[in-house]
Design a protein around this motif. Structure first.
Motif, short mmCIF file in Angstrom:
data_model
loop_
_atom_site.label_atom_id
_atom_site.label_comp_id
_atom_site.label_asym_id
_atom_site.label_seq_id
_atom_site.Cartn_x
_atom_site.Cartn_y
_atom_site.Cartn_z
N LEU A 1 32.11 94.79 54.41
CA LEU A 1 31.36 95.97 53.41
C LEU A 1 31.20 94.11 52.00
O LEU A 1 29.89 94.85 51.44
CB LEU A 1 32.05 96.98 52.24
N THR A 2 32.19 94.18 51.66
CA THR A 2 32.17 93.30 50.26
C THR A 2 31.70 91.30 50.89
O THR A 2 32.04 90.73 49.84
CB THR A 2 33.36 93.22 49.70
N GLY A 3 32.53 90.94 52.23
CA GLY A 3 32.96 89.47 51.67
C GLY A 3 33.98 89.04 51.80
O GLY A 3 33.80 88.20 51.09
N ARG A 4 34.56 89.79 50.99
CA ARG A 4 36.30 89.23 50.42
C ARG A 4 37.43 90.15 51.25
O ARG A 4 37.40 91.03 51.33
CB ARG A 4 36.31 89.28 49.37
N LYS B 1 38.26 101.95 47.27
CA LYS B 1 36.42 101.82 46.36
C LYS B 1 36.06 100.30 46.92
O LYS B 1 36.33 99.14 46.94
CB LYS B 1 36.73 101.86 44.98
N VAL B 2 34.59 100.56 47.27
CA VAL B 2 33.79 99.46 47.49
C VAL B 2 33.05 100.10 46.94
O VAL B 2 31.80 100.97 46.91
CB VAL B 2 33.54 99.58 48.63
N ASN B 3 32.69 99.04 46.27
CA ASN B 3 31.30 98.94 44.41
C ASN B 3 31.69 100.56 44.25
O ASN B 3 32.52 100.70 43.51
CB ASN B 3 29.76 99.42 45.39
N PHE C 1 37.01 96.53 54.78
CA PHE C 1 36.34 95.60 53.15
C PHE C 1 35.09 94.78 52.79
O PHE C 1 35.00 94.27 52.57
CB PHE C 1 37.65 95.93 52.38
N TYR C 2 35.80 94.14 54.15
CA TYR C 2 35.94 92.08 54.64
C TYR C 2 33.54 92.59 55.20
O TYR C 2 33.58 91.75 54.70
CB TYR C 2 36.31 92.11 54.88
N GLU D 1 44.15 96.77 44.88
CA GLU D 1 42.79 97.61 45.08
C GLU D 1 43.20 99.09 46.31
O GLU D 1 41.95 99.80 46.51
CB GLU D 1 41.81 97.04 45.86
N LEU E 1 40.66 92.60 50.90
CA LEU E 1 41.79 93.99 50.28
C LEU E 1 42.20 93.65 49.98
O LEU E 1 43.70 93.20 50.22
CB LEU E 1 41.01 95.11 50.89
N LYS F 1 32.34 101.49 59.92
CA LYS F 1 30.90 100.83 58.65
C LYS F 1 29.77 101.75 58.94
O LYS F 1 29.22 102.55 58.76
CB LYS F 1 30.87 99.33 58.92
#
Ligand code: SF4
Ligand code: SF4
Length: 458
Positions: free
Chosen positions: A316-319, A340-342, A313-314, A325, A321, A177
Motif C-alpha cells: 500500500l505504501t512502498g515502504r 494506520k495507512v494514510n 503495508f509495503y 507504527e 512497516l 488488499k
C-alpha cells in the motif's frame, strides 16, 4: 462443595486448598470451577479407524472420558463423531492410549530406498519443541541440531517451511488488499483444524476465508512445479515430508503435493530408534530453501497477522512497516493488532481456540482481518508436539512463543518481500503476487462440509 477440573473432568469434593493440582491430569488450581449440578457421564470419544491424524491403542484405554471432555470443553466440538484432527486429546489422555497416526515408518522405508529422493520441510514450532524430548529447557531454539538430525536420519534435502510462510504472506497480503477495497473481512487459512471447523460448523464464513494454501501446501507445490525440474529430479521419485507440530496436517495434505506428515513426537521416535545422540549433534544449515523471520513467527499466535500486515503495508505504501507504527493490545481472549495507512486504520485480531473464536465472531464486523489457530497459543501447542505435563503447559508454550519471536529482530530478514528466494521465485516464474499462475498453484477452493455434522446430529 464440588469442583470440576475443566481440563480432564476430575471432581474434587470439599474446600480447594491453594496451589492444588488435579490428581488425574496435573492441571493447576485455575482449571477448576465450582459445580453444583449432577455431572453428565463422559465416555471415550469415538475415533474413526480411518482418521488420518489420531489413533487409539484400545489396550491402553480405561474409558475415563478425558478425551471427550477435552474435545467438548477445550477444543469446543460438542458432537461425538466429528473430529477436526487437532490432536489436543492426545495431549490430555492420561494413559497414552491416544497417539498421532504414525507415518514415520513409511518415511523410513522411502529413505532406505535409494531410488527415492526424500525432502523434509520443517515447521517453525518443531525447532522450539523437539528439545523437550531430550532434556532441554522449554522453548530452547534448536534449529541447527534439528537440521543435523534430519540429515543423519537420511533426508536428502532439508528445507524450511518459513519459505512457504513468506510466500503465504505475499499472497495473503495481496488478497487482503483486494478485500479491503471491497470492505470484506478476511480470515487466515493456514490452520487446517480451523479450516475444517469453519467448513463443518460455519459454511456461511467460507467466502471470507483466504483462498491461500497453507505454507506447507505452497512450498510443496513450488518444489514440485519448479525446483525439482531445476535440479533434474523426477517428481514421481521424490517424496516430500512435512515435519510439523500438528496432527491435522496429516489430513490437510491428502491429495496435495506433499506426500507425508510426521509430527515433532514422531521425529523424536526416529532419532531415538536410530540411536542418534541429539545432544552431541553439530548445527547444520538448511539446504537453500529458507525463509525470513516473518516466516518463523508463523509458529505462534499473532505471528501470521504481523507477517501479513508487513507485506500489506509495503503493497500500500512502498515502504517497511516499523514496530512503533503497530499497536498490539491484549484483549483477554484475543490480541488486537492495529496500524494506520494514510488516514485509514486497519484493525486485525489474532485468536486461538474455537471457544474464543466463537466469542470473537459476535464482534467480527469490527475487524478487517482475523487470524485463527485452533490450539491455544498457536502451532507451538499443537497436538503433535512432545507430551508435556498439564500444569506446565502455559509455561512451556510461552517459552516456545518467546523463543520464536526472539528471532524476529535484527540481524534477521524481517520482511517476506526482502527474502531473496521469494524475489527470484516471482521474477523467474510467478510474475506478481496474485497472478494467474500464482492462483493456479498457490490457492485453493474451500469445501462446505456442513453435511457431516447434520448427518451426525440426525
Ligand atoms: S482419554 Fe485416553 S484413556 Fe481416557 S477414554 Fe480417552 S483414549 Fe481412553
Ligand atoms: S483430535 Fe481434536 S477434534 Fe479430534 S477428537 Fe481429539 S480433541 Fe477432538
Amino acid at each position: 462443595m464440588k469442583y470440576k477440573c475443566n481440563n480432564c473432568g476430575f471432581i474434587h469434593f470439599g474446600e480447594m486448598p491453594d496451589g492444588y493440582y488435579c490428581p488425574l491430569c496435573h492441571a493447576n488450581f485455575s482449571y477448576f470451577e465450582l459445580v453444583s449440578e449432577e455431572e453428565k457421564k463422559y465416555n471415550r470419544k469415538t475415533v474413526d479407524i480411518n482418521n488420518p491424524s489420531i489413533n487409539r491403542v484400545y489396550e491402553r484405554c480405561i474409558n475415563c472420558g478425558v478425551c471427550t471432555r477435552t474435545c467438548e470443553n477445550i477444543v469446543g466440538i460438542k458432537c461425538d463423531g466429528v473430529c477436526i484432527k487437532c490432536g489436543q486429546c492426545i495431549m490430555t489422555c492420561p494413559t497414552g492410549a491416544l497417539t498421532p497416526k504414525y507415518d514415520y515408518k513409511k518415511v523410513m522405508e522411502y529413505i532406505a530406498d535409494p531410488s527415492y529422493t526424500v525432502i523434509a520441510l520443517t515447521s517453525p514450532a518443531v525447532r522450539v519443541g523437539i528439545g523437550d524430548a531430550f532434556g532441554y529447557k522449554p522453548g530452547e531454539f534448536l534449529e541447527g541440531k534439528m537440521v543435523s538430525a534430519l540429515k543423519k536420519i537420511g533426508f536428502d534435502y532439508v528445507f524450511d517451511t518459513t519459505f512457504g510462510a513468506d510466500l503465504t504472506s505475499m499472497e495473503e497480503a495481496f488478497e487482503l488488499k483486494d478485500r479491503l477495497e471491497k470492505k470484506s473481512l478476511m480470515f487466515s487459512s493456514c490452520c487446517p483444524s480451523w479450516v475444517n471447523y469453519v467448513s463443518i460448523y460455519h459454511p456461511e464464513l467460507i467466502p471470507n476465508l483466504s483462498t491461500c494454501k497453507s505454507p506447507i501446501g505452497m512450498e510443496a507445490s513450488i518444489i514440485r512445479e519448479f525446483y525439482l525440474k531445476e535440479d533434474g529430479l523426477d517428481s514421481k521419485k521424490t517424496i516430500i515430508v512435512a515435519v510439523t507440530p500438528c496432527t491435522s496436517k496429516k489430513y490437510e495434505i491428502i491429495n496435495t503435493d506433499c506426500d507425508l506428515v510426521i509430527t515433532t513426537s514422531e521425529l523424536s521416535h526416529m532419532i531415538r530408534e536410530l540411536n542418534i545422540d541429539f545432544k552431541s549433534l553439530d548445527e547444520s544449515d538448511f539446504d537453500t530453501v529458507n525463509g525470513s523471520s516473518s516466516g518463523t513467527i508463523y509458529g505462534a499466535s499473532s505471528g501470521v497477522t504481523l507477517s501479513v500486515i508487513r507485506v500489506l503495508f509495503y503493497y500500500l505504501t512502498g515502504r517497511d512497516l516499523t514496530s512503533d507504527e503497530i499497536s498490539i493490545k491484549n484483549k483477554g481472549y484475543y490480541t488486537e493488532i492495529k496500524f494506520k495507512v494514510n488516514k485509514e486504520i486497519i484493525t486485525c485480531a489474532a485468536v486461538s481456540t474455537i471457544p474464543n473464536l466463537e466469542k470473537l465472531l459476535t464482534i467480527k464486523d469490527e475487524f478487517n482481518f482475523i487470524e485463527v489457530m485452533n490450539c491455544a497459543g498457536g502451532c507451538i501447542n499443537g497436538g503433535g508436539q512432545i507430551l508435556m505435563p498439564q500444569n506446565e503447559r502455559d509455561k512451556i508454550k510461552n517459552a516456545r512463543s518467546k523463543s520464536l519471536f526472539k528471532k524476529d529482530i535484527k540481524p534477521y530478514i524481517k520482511y517476506a518481500y526482502k527474502n531473496p528466494i521469494i524475489k527470484d521465485l516471482y521474477e523467474d516464474y510467478l510474475n506478481n503476487p496474485g497472478s494467474k499462475l500464482a492462483h493456479k498453484i498457490l490457492h485453493i477452493k474451500h469445501k462446505d462440509l456442513s453435511n457431516i455434522v447434520n448427518k451426525k446430529e440426525d
